[in-house]
Structures are given as structure tokens and as C-alpha cells.
Design a protein around this motif. Structure first.
Motif, PDB file in Angstrom:
ATOM      1  N   ASN A 134       0.830  -1.213   0.000  1.00 56.95           N
ATOM      2  CA  ASN A 134       0.000   0.000   0.000  1.00 56.95           C
ATOM      3  C   ASN A 134       0.859   1.256   0.000  1.00 56.95           C
ATOM      4  O   ASN A 134       0.546   2.245  -0.667  1.00 56.95           O
ATOM      5  N   LEU A 135       1.969   1.186   0.725  1.00 60.89           N
ATOM      6  CA  LEU A 135       2.880   2.335   0.762  1.00 60.89           C
ATOM      7  C   LEU A 135       3.598   2.533  -0.557  1.00 60.89           C
ATOM      8  O   LEU A 135       3.828   3.663  -0.998  1.00 60.89           O
ATOM      9  N   LEU A 136       3.974   1.443  -1.213  1.00 60.90           N
ATOM     10  CA  LEU A 136       4.612   1.541  -2.533  1.00 60.90           C
ATOM     11  C   LEU A 136       3.649   2.165  -3.548  1.00 60.90           C
ATOM     12  O   LEU A 136       4.050   2.975  -4.398  1.00 60.90           O
ATOM     13  N   GLU A 137       2.378   1.784  -3.444  1.00 59.75           N
ATOM     14  CA  GLU A 137       1.370   2.372  -4.330  1.00 59.75           C
ATOM     15  C   GLU A 137       1.221   3.864  -4.059  1.00 59.75           C
ATOM     16  O   GLU A 137       1.126   4.678  -4.983  1.00 59.75           O
ATOM     17  N   LEU A 138       1.229   4.238  -2.763  1.00 62.89           N
ATOM     18  CA  LEU A 138       1.136   5.653  -2.398  1.00 62.89           C
ATOM     19  C   LEU A 138       2.324   6.426  -2.963  1.00 62.89           C
ATOM     20  O   LEU A 138       2.163   7.510  -3.528  1.00 62.89           O
ATOM     21  N   LYS A 139       3.524   5.878  -2.812  1.00 63.33           N
ATOM     22  CA  LYS A 139       4.732   6.553  -3.307  1.00 63.33           C
ATOM     23  C   LYS A 139       4.650   6.787  -4.812  1.00 63.33           C
ATOM     24  O   LYS A 139       5.049   7.836  -5.319  1.00 63.33           O
ATOM     25  N   GLU A 140       4.117   5.799  -5.541  1.00 64.64           N
ATOM     26  CA  GLU A 140       3.986   5.955  -6.987  1.00 64.64           C
ATOM     27  C   GLU A 140       2.983   7.052  -7.338  1.00 64.64           C
ATOM     28  O   GLU A 140       3.218   7.849  -8.254  1.00 64.64           O
ATOM     29  N   LYS A 141       1.890   7.122  -6.578  1.00 64.14           N
ATOM     30  CA  LYS A 141       0.857   8.120  -6.864  1.00 64.14           C
ATOM     31  C   LYS A 141       1.310   9.546  -6.562  1.00 64.14           C
ATOM     32  O   LYS A 141       0.763  10.503  -7.106  1.00 64.14           O
TER      33      LYS A 141
END
Length: 489
Positions: free
Chosen positions: A23-30
């Protein structure tokens, strides 16, 4: 095993931590969606990443981060990517996974160094929250007026060009500078009056008490009207308005507020460029309409330049002594750039700080682009002018909106002045209300707090400083939840 122990064990479950990491990796990408990779200014980049973050609801993720003892990013507006990378590294170590994250473009320390530098616009003092006060026109009655206020904690003095005259302003500025010492520099903040929409009474009516009562009708005439309307069989009052083409920019059903919202009306009919309003304010004694009082039209799309012709005329004189110039009724980035162009023409660009006053609905909507223009200028700040702003956005929305503005300005590393009715009862009667004390506990989040003039200024500054110092001790305990923002999608 009790419920608390079960939750704790689940919080450390490998599957739970893995999901949290993803979830954090997805946030970082966004964070970087749609952002121009050529942007080099770290403050602008951080603001745009924060805006991307606020397009989504991350409150559940924040709670889950807190469950495993990691930062929830509740106070990470100034360095959002750096905080996310730190959390990812901690999770990757816990899971024994290797991630190629790289370094954040700006560290926690760098972001706070930028914010500290930008806040010196108000003062070089070590005080976290600076204090500004509006100069009383009768200041000369007390020869120690400025030095006494400075001693109690004032860092800046505000001169309002909506009142007095150029000579009076210059004398004020000279007295302010004469009161400063080697230990403490005092700064002069000058507010441009801007294009405030005001009432305009007939000369014969200016000394009278024009009162209106609930459900009565008032004719408000545009400045384009050739003469005041004389039909009195329908209207309890006929007043003028300094705005041109009033009828063209309003609609039936729009609300009209006069004198800082003391009188509320609704438009019932439009007659050419004039409007017929029904009074909604229900007062047994009636509501008094005075000359040159502000008119707010929050439902109307009013396009007026923030720098008026009068402002341009007095600007060369103001530039002789102003440390900071405030722009009233800023509605977009062009208003900021207009002042910058004027300062450049006068050879004062980058030498005088500028403050964009947010006091309209359009100003809130366009805040990201306004901040971008201020970031480019560097010596700049925002003022949350809560008087007109509350009327424009609705009083019930003010608490939420001022919090959102503060957070976005933090993301942009732009310092903030919180203004309007701060400890007003204390200033006028020496007795603060309980609500005012709570209000000041919020005000400490800004880099500067503005007081209006009042008889009990010295006593008010003492209590203000005490509250600000106390709140600084608990400031970092708060956690902001990142729900999606409806203001800046």
C-alpha cells in the motif's frame, strides 16, 4: 490471549506488514502522477506531491501505520516523500526485503530549514509564532506606543491604507523604525486596500440612521446607475454600491451580506444593473446600514483585479518604507504577478516581501496556483483573512477550510498569517471569551498571528504569548488524517 494482545499480534503479522508495504509503494507511486519531471524547485514539487496525496483517502493506511509504530504522516506535509521512504525502509527491514527506493529529493531537515528561512520574512526572532498588530490611528497620544508593544512581544506593525493618508502612513512607518533596538528589528507591513465592494449612501442619508427590518426590501444600485432611485413605495431603503454592472453578475436567489455579515439579504429581483433584496436578518431593533461598509456577494463570480488604480498610485510612496506589502482579495496567481510586476517596475522586486490575502471563495479554489506564484517570488506569505472569508465560504466551513489552507501552505513551505478577531473581546474589554482562547490554541499553527487595534493591546499580547508558548509544548502530539480533499482535486 485477550483482545488487545490479539490485535497487537495481528499488527506484527507478516502478511499484514507485506500488505502495508504494498500500500505504501502504491502511495509513493501516486505522489508523482502528472508532475512535470523538469520541476527543480523542491517546495513546488513537494506541494504538488501533497496535492496528489490528497486526491485519495489514506486514513485507514495511516491508522495501520500507527498500529505497527510507524509514522502516520500526520505532520509530514512539508516533506511527504521523505517520510514515505523512511516508512518503506523500516517495513522492508522488518520483512527482510530489499527495495531500491533511492533518496528523497528533500530530507526532513532540509524542509524545515526552508520553512525556517521563509518565516524570517516576519522576523529573525526565535519565537515560533510572530505577532503583528494593526497600528491605531491615535498612536501619537502615547509616545511609547511602539516600544511598549515591541517589548511585550510584537514583531510587525500593520498599516492599513484603507484608512488615513500617505503622510500618516509614512509617519507611522518612521515611528515604528525609531522604536526598534539593536536586539529587535521591527518590520512594517502595509496592506493595500484593493477593490473592496462597499455601500455608497446618498449625501443626504449619510448622517441619518438607515434601518432595515426582517422581510423588508432594499434596492441596491450599481455605480453605473445615473441617479438614485426615488420610488419609495416598495423599498425601506435605497443604497448605492461601488461595483459596476451589479445586475449582470448576480442572479435571483443569491445572498448578499453587508458590514462583515451583520446584515444578510437575498436577491429577489434584478432591475437592469440594480438588485432588489429582501432582508433576512431578524433583529427587533432593526439593522443599521452605514456608508462605506463592505458588501459580500459569495454566490457571484466577480472578476476584479486585486491591485486597484489607487493602489498603483500610492505604491511608489509605500515602497519607500514597507518591508512587506499585503494584497487584498487575491483571487488568482495573476493578482500576485501583477504586484510583482509593479515592484519590478519600481526597482523593488525581491527587496520587499509580499503577502496574498485569502478572503474569497475563488481565492481558496485557486490557492495552489497562487502558492506557485509566491514560491517563484520566494519572499512571500499567505494571510488567512477570516472576516470576509467566513462570509464567502460560510461560517460553518471556516474551521475546516483554515486547517486545509494551513496544511497546503506547509506543503509549499509558505508561511501563514492568521488574522481577524483574534482575542477581539480581550482587546476591546480586557475580558476574553472562552471561544477566543480556543481559537488562539489553533492560531499557534501559523507562523504569525495578527491582532487588530484595541484599548487593551498590551494585556492582550501578554495572554497571547502565554498561550502560544503553552501550545508549542503539545503541538507535535496531533495527527492529521489524509482524507481526500474536495477543494483541490
Amino acid at each position: 490471549m485477550n483482545t488487545a494482545q490479539t490485535k497487537y499480534k495481528n499488527g506484527l503479522n507478516q502478511a499484514f506488514l507485506s500488505e502495508l508495504l504494498e500500500n505504501l509503494l502504491e502511495l509513493k507511486e501516486k505522489l508523482n502522477y502528472g508532475i512535470d519531471p523538469q520541476i527543480k524547485n523542491v517546495s513546488l514539487l513537494n506541494m504538488k506531491q501533497y496535492l496528489n496525496l490528497r486526491k485519495y483517502d489514506y486514513s485507514l493506511l495511516q491508522d495501520n501505520l500507527t498500529r505497527v509504530g510507524l509514522s502516520s504522516f500526520g505532520r509530514s506535509q512539508a516533506h511527504i516523500e521523505a517520510s514515505v521512504i523512511v516508512a518503506l525502509r523500516m517495513l522492508s527491514l522488518a520483512l527482510d526485503r530489499e527495495l531500491e527506493l533511492g533518496d528523497a529529493y528533500m530530507s526532513y531537515e532540509d524542509s524545515h530549514a526552508i520553512m525556517d528561512k521563509n518565516a524570517t520574512l516576519f522576523s529573525n526572532s526565535d519565537d515560533k509564532t510572530k505577532i503583528m498588530i494593526t497600528v491605531d490611528s491615535n498612536y501619537e497620544e502615547d509616545k511609547d506606543y511602539f516600544s511598549n508593544l515591541s517589548r511585550e512581544g510584537v514583531h510587525l506593525f500593520r498599516i492599513n491604507t484603507a484608512h488615513d493618508n500617505p503622510k500618516a502612513w509614512k509617519d507611522m512607518a518612521k515611528s515604528i523604525k525609531n522604536a526598534q533596538s539593536e536586539d529587535k528589528e521591527l518590520k512594517v507591513y502595509v496592506d493595500l486596500a484593493g477593490p473592496k465592494i462597499r455601500t455608497s449612501l446618498r449625501e443626504a442619508d449619510r448622517d441619518k440612521k438607515i434601518k432595515v427590518f426582517y422581510n423588508e426590501y432594499v434596492l441596491i444600485q450599481s455605480s453605473l446607475s445615473q441617479a438614485f432611485h426615488d420610488k419609495k413605495n416598495r423599498y425601506s431603503a435605497i443604497i448605492g454600491c461601488t461595483l459596476e454592472k451589479l445586475g449582470s453578475i448576480t442572479s435571483v436567489g443569491d445572498h448578499v451580506f453587508i458590514d462583515d455579515g451583520k446584515i444578510q439579504m437575498v436577491i429577489e429581483e434584478i432591475e437592469g444593473e440594480d438588485i432588489v433584496c429582501r432582508v433576512l436578518t431578524n433583529s427587533k431593533k432593526g439593522s443599521k446600514i452605514k456608508d462605506e461598509k463592505g458588501i459580500n456577494l459569495p454566490n457571484s463570480d466577480i472578476s476584479l483585479a486585486a491591485i486597484s488604480e489607487h493602489d498603483k498610485e500610492i505604491l511608489p510612496f509605500i515602497c519607500e518604507y514597507a518591508d512587506i506589502i499585503g494584497i487584498s482579495f487575491v483571487q488568482g496567481a495573476d493578482d500576485v504577478r501583477m504586484l510583482i510586476e509593479e515592484l519590478e517596475r519600481l526597482g523593488k522586486k525581491d527587496k520587499i516581501g509580499i503577502v496574498a490575502k485569502i478572503e474569497t471563495k475563488k481565492g481558496v479554489q485557486n490557492l495552489p496556483s497562487i502558492l506557485e506564484a509566491l514560491i517563484e517570488y520566494e519572499r512571500a506569505a499567505i494571510m488567512i483573512a477570516r472576516g470576509d472569508l467566513a462570509i464567502e465560504i460560510g461560517f460553518e466551513n471556516l474551521a475546516y477550510i483554515q486547517e486545509e489552507i494551513l496544511d497546503l501552505c506547509t506543503a509549499a513551505h509558505i508561511p501563514v498569517i492568521l488574522a481577524t478577531q483574534v482575542l477581539e473581546s480581550k482587546m476591546k474589554t480586557n475580558l476574553p471569551s472562552r471561544a477566543e482562547i480556543s481559537d488562539v490554541s489553533f492560531a499557534h499553527k501559523a507562523e504569525c498571528v495578527m491582532l487588530n487595534k484595541g484599548e487593551y493591546a498590551l494585556e492582550t499580547i501578554k495572554i497571547l504569548r502565554t498561550i502560544l508558548l503553552q501550545m508549542d509544548m503539545v503541538f507535535r502530539k496531533n495527527k492529521l488524517l489524509y482524507n481526500h480533499s474536495f477543494e483541490w482535486k
